[in-house]
Design an enzyme around this catalytic site. Structure first.
Site, PDB file in Angstrom:
ATOM      1  N   SER A 251     -43.044  60.605 100.415  1.00  0.00           N
ATOM      2  CA  SER A 251     -44.433  61.006 100.119  1.00  0.00           C
ATOM      3  C   SER A 251     -45.168  59.864  99.431  1.00  0.00           C
ATOM      4  O   SER A 251     -44.696  59.341  98.426  1.00  0.00           O
ATOM      5  CB  SER A 251     -44.446  62.212  99.188  1.00  0.00           C
TER       6      SER A 251
ATOM      7  N   ARG B 181     -42.467  63.756  87.807  1.00  0.00           N
ATOM      8  CA  ARG B 181     -42.283  62.373  88.307  1.00  0.00           C
ATOM      9  C   ARG B 181     -42.479  61.331  87.205  1.00  0.00           C
ATOM     10  O   ARG B 181     -42.986  60.231  87.434  1.00  0.00           O
ATOM     11  CB  ARG B 181     -43.224  62.071  89.492  1.00  0.00           C
TER      12      ARG B 181
ATOM     13  N   GLU C 250     -47.603  58.308  94.429  1.00  0.00           N
ATOM     14  CA  GLU C 250     -46.239  58.423  93.906  1.00  0.00           C
ATOM     15  C   GLU C 250     -45.530  57.078  94.133  1.00  0.00           C
ATOM     16  O   GLU C 250     -44.743  56.621  93.318  1.00  0.00           O
ATOM     17  CB  GLU C 250     -45.527  59.547  94.671  1.00  0.00           C
TER      18      GLU C 250
HETATM   19  C1  LIG Z   1     -37.520  59.918 103.543  1.00  0.00           C
HETATM   20  C2  LIG Z   1     -37.754  59.983 102.065  1.00  0.00           C
HETATM   21  C3  LIG Z   1     -37.777  61.196 101.420  1.00  0.00           C
HETATM   22  C4  LIG Z   1     -37.999  61.259 100.037  1.00  0.00           C
HETATM   23  N1  LIG Z   1     -38.012  62.484  99.433  1.00  0.00           N
HETATM   24  C5  LIG Z   1     -38.198  62.546  98.096  1.00  0.00           C
HETATM   25  C6  LIG Z   1     -38.215  63.819  97.436  1.00  0.00           C
HETATM   26  O1  LIG Z   1     -38.047  64.864  98.018  1.00  0.00           O
HETATM   27  N2  LIG Z   1     -38.407  63.821  96.091  1.00  0.00           N
HETATM   28  C7  LIG Z   1     -38.588  62.661  95.363  1.00  0.00           C
HETATM   29  O2  LIG Z   1     -38.731  62.744  94.130  1.00  0.00           O
HETATM   30  N3  LIG Z   1     -38.587  61.465  95.973  1.00  0.00           N
HETATM   31  C8  LIG Z   1     -38.405  61.367  97.296  1.00  0.00           C
HETATM   32  N4  LIG Z   1     -38.417  60.150  97.921  1.00  0.00           N
HETATM   33  C9  LIG Z   1     -38.716  58.935  97.122  1.00  0.00           C
HETATM   34  C10 LIG Z   1     -37.472  58.226  96.532  1.00  0.00           C
HETATM   35  O3  LIG Z   1     -36.343  58.445  97.363  1.00  0.00           O
HETATM   36  C11 LIG Z   1     -37.142  58.682  95.114  1.00  0.00           C
HETATM   37  O4  LIG Z   1     -38.207  58.407  94.231  1.00  0.00           O
HETATM   38  C12 LIG Z   1     -35.857  58.030  94.601  1.00  0.00           C
HETATM   39  O5  LIG Z   1     -35.463  58.660  93.421  1.00  0.00           O
HETATM   40  C13 LIG Z   1     -36.019  56.541  94.334  1.00  0.00           C
HETATM   41  O6  LIG Z   1     -34.730  55.995  94.192  1.00  0.00           O
HETATM   42  P1  LIG Z   1     -34.449  54.474  94.550  1.00  0.00           P
HETATM   43  O7  LIG Z   1     -33.058  54.165  94.165  1.00  0.00           O
HETATM   44  O8  LIG Z   1     -34.808  54.178  95.924  1.00  0.00           O
HETATM   45  O9  LIG Z   1     -35.455  53.760  93.527  1.00  0.00           O
HETATM   46  P2  LIG Z   1     -36.452  52.559  93.843  1.00  0.00           P
HETATM   47  O10 LIG Z   1     -37.435  52.959  94.860  1.00  0.00           O
HETATM   48  O11 LIG Z   1     -35.672  51.326  94.075  1.00  0.00           O
HETATM   49  O12 LIG Z   1     -37.183  52.450  92.436  1.00  0.00           O
HETATM   50  C14 LIG Z   1     -38.059  53.476  91.982  1.00  0.00           C
HETATM   51  C15 LIG Z   1     -38.442  53.183  90.515  1.00  0.00           C
HETATM   52  O13 LIG Z   1     -37.295  53.324  89.698  1.00  0.00           O
HETATM   53  C16 LIG Z   1     -36.969  52.070  89.053  1.00  0.00           C
HETATM   54  N5  LIG Z   1     -35.506  51.971  89.093  1.00  0.00           N
HETATM   55  C17 LIG Z   1     -34.681  52.141  90.165  1.00  0.00           C
HETATM   56  N6  LIG Z   1     -33.401  52.072  89.777  1.00  0.00           N
HETATM   57  C18 LIG Z   1     -33.413  51.836  88.442  1.00  0.00           C
HETATM   58  C19 LIG Z   1     -32.406  51.672  87.444  1.00  0.00           C
HETATM   59  N7  LIG Z   1     -31.093  51.749  87.724  1.00  0.00           N
HETATM   60  N8  LIG Z   1     -32.803  51.440  86.178  1.00  0.00           N
HETATM   61  C20 LIG Z   1     -34.115  51.370  85.853  1.00  0.00           C
HETATM   62  N9  LIG Z   1     -35.109  51.530  86.727  1.00  0.00           N
HETATM   63  C21 LIG Z   1     -34.761  51.766  88.008  1.00  0.00           C
HETATM   64  C22 LIG Z   1     -37.695  50.997  89.839  1.00  0.00           C
HETATM   65  O14 LIG Z   1     -38.047  49.895  88.995  1.00  0.00           O
HETATM   66  C23 LIG Z   1     -38.937  51.749  90.308  1.00  0.00           C
HETATM   67  O15 LIG Z   1     -39.920  51.781  89.283  1.00  0.00           O
HETATM   68  C24 LIG Z   1     -38.194  60.055  99.295  1.00  0.00           C
HETATM   69  C25 LIG Z   1     -38.155  58.826  99.958  1.00  0.00           C
HETATM   70  C26 LIG Z   1     -37.933  58.779 101.315  1.00  0.00           C
HETATM   71  C27 LIG Z   1     -37.877  57.439 102.013  1.00  0.00           C
END
Ligand SMILES: Cc1cc2nc3c(=O)[nH]c(=O)nc-3n(C[C@H](O)[C@H](O)[C@H](O)COP(=O)(O)OP(=O)(O)OC[C@H]3O[C@@H](n4cnc5c(N)ncnc54)[C@H](O)[C@@H]3O)c2cc1C
Length: 328
Positions: A228, A178, A303
């Site tokens: 999580s 992560r 996380e």
């Molecule tokens: C139901 C559910 C299930 C999930 N299951 C998992 C799982 O199995 N495994 C897992 O790892 N995660 C899981 N997650 C968490 C999440 O989906 C992941 O961490 C995902 O990769 C985050 O993507 P996001 O676009 O929503 O990023 P955001 O939540 O918008 O951002 C996360 C981080 O990345 C940065 N960021 C986002 N986009 C960019 C970009 N283009 N450039 C630079 N920085 C950026 C943000 O500043 C922040 O620090 C889950 C979430 C939910 C709601």
């Protein structure tokens, strides 16, 4: 009478960024549905527009928060006094040539995994149920079943804080559990090149369906959540067990603070049962950590990341509750 626009608005509009909004409610841009307004909210459509936003942010010395789908973020109830830049559907192209996938930072991960499956590329099976963007996934080195997207990354195209565009190879990203070094660089992920080995389409599909079925069975689906909340490392599994299990063991399933509740379905999830605030969630996180420390002498780490009104992002366990300040 016209209302004064925030600093930077005029400059962003002059750069022709696809979407520039004022006082955008951040609760519409994260899966917890929590958070106050962002002074300025932009959605660029290409790397050049991202660089333009970076220029304005530097010139005007504004705080900047980059987001994807907000599925790993807790915004403060006060919102953000600066610019929030969303890399989402406007930058979600996906191109597949042989074993190489080139996709925009805003590509929707389940869609990417499905397209890879359809052309018989393996390796993204564990990502099928992750509801975020590719940029967010790379930034967090997200994945499941103890895997991370970093395993398949060849090259990442980023826009740095000084608005320069660079290609960074996988080694430079230093992917770990992560973690990617891109987090410290403050760069924006605009494009990602992945390499995935050919596999058997039926096997890939079966694995994805299994994963989705497991998620439907284990995770809360109807109430807004951020996945999580606490990190689950292999060392932790060996010593005390996974976070969901230990939170349940210390008797906190169903515990509520305001509109936030420890999910009754899976204790490593905090759900918004209606009107939850960032304070409710932070309070609940603090209660959980306190009880786990007291009963099991174990320090749970988050996380999920908290976004402060001044635009700083940190793991949600590092927030001092009374002041909203970030502590180390
Ligand atoms: C139901 C559910 C299930 C999930 N299951 C998992 C799982 O199995 N495994 C897992 O790892 N995660 C899981 N997650 C968490 C999440 O989906 C992941 O961490 C995902 O990769 C985050 O993507 P996001 O676009 O929503 O990023 P955001 O939540 O918008 O951002 C996360 C981080 O990345 C940065 N960021 C986002 N986009 C960019 C970009 N283009 N450039 C630079 N920085 C950026 C943000 O500043 C922040 O620090 C889950 C979430 C939910 C709601």
């Amino acid at each position: 009478m016209s209302v004064a626009k925030p600093r930077g608005y005029r400059q962003l509009v002059a750069k022709d960024i696809d979407r520039v909004a004022v006082d955008e409610p951040l609760c519409h841009h994260n899966s917890w549905q929590i958070g106050g307004p962002a002074d300025l909210f932009v959605e660029p459509a290409n790397p050049t527009q991202v660089a333009d936003v970076m220029c304005v942010v530097q010139e005007q010395q504004l705080p900047l928060v980059v987001i994807g789908q907000g599925t790993n973020l807790l915004f403060d109830d006060a919102g953000v006094r600066g610019v929030v830049m969303k890399i989402g559907a406007r930058m979600d192209s996906i191109e597949i040539i042989g074993p190489r996938i080139v996709a925009g930072g805003g590509a929707w991960v389940p869609q990417l995994a499905r397209l890879a499956m359809r052309v018989g590329l393996s390796g993204l099976e564990h990502c099928i149920g992750i509801p975020g963007t590719l940029g967010g996934l790379v930034m967090m080195n997200g994945g499941s079943h103890r895997r991370g997207i970093g395993e398949h990354v060849v090259r990442v195209t980023i826009v740095d804080q000084d608005a320069s565009i660079h290609h960074v190879n996988a080694d430079e990203c230093q992917f770990d559990y992560r973690y990617s070094a891109l987090q410290e660089r403050g760069a924006v992920v605009v494009e990602v090149e992945l390499e995935c080995p050919p596999g058997n389409l039926a096997d890939i599909r079966r694995e994805m369906l299994l994963d989705l079925r497991e998620r439907r069975r284990k995770f809360p689906r109807k109430q807004p959540n951020c996945g999580s909340v606490f990190l689950s490392t292999s060392e932790m599994h060996a010593s005390v067990g996974p976070p969901g299990k230990i939170i349940e063991e210390v008797g906190l399933k169903g515990l509520r603070c305001g509109g936030a509740e420890v999910s009754r379905q899976h204790a490593n999830f905090i759900v918004n049962i209606g009107g939850a605030t960032s304070f409710d969630v932070l309070q609940l996180i603090s209660r959980i950590r306190y009880e786990v420390r007291k009963q099991l002498d174990f320090d749970l780490r988050c996380e999920v990341r908290y976004v402060s009104p001044s635009g700083e992002i940190c793991p949600a366990d590092q927030v001092a509750l009374q002041t909203g300040q970030i502590i180390e």
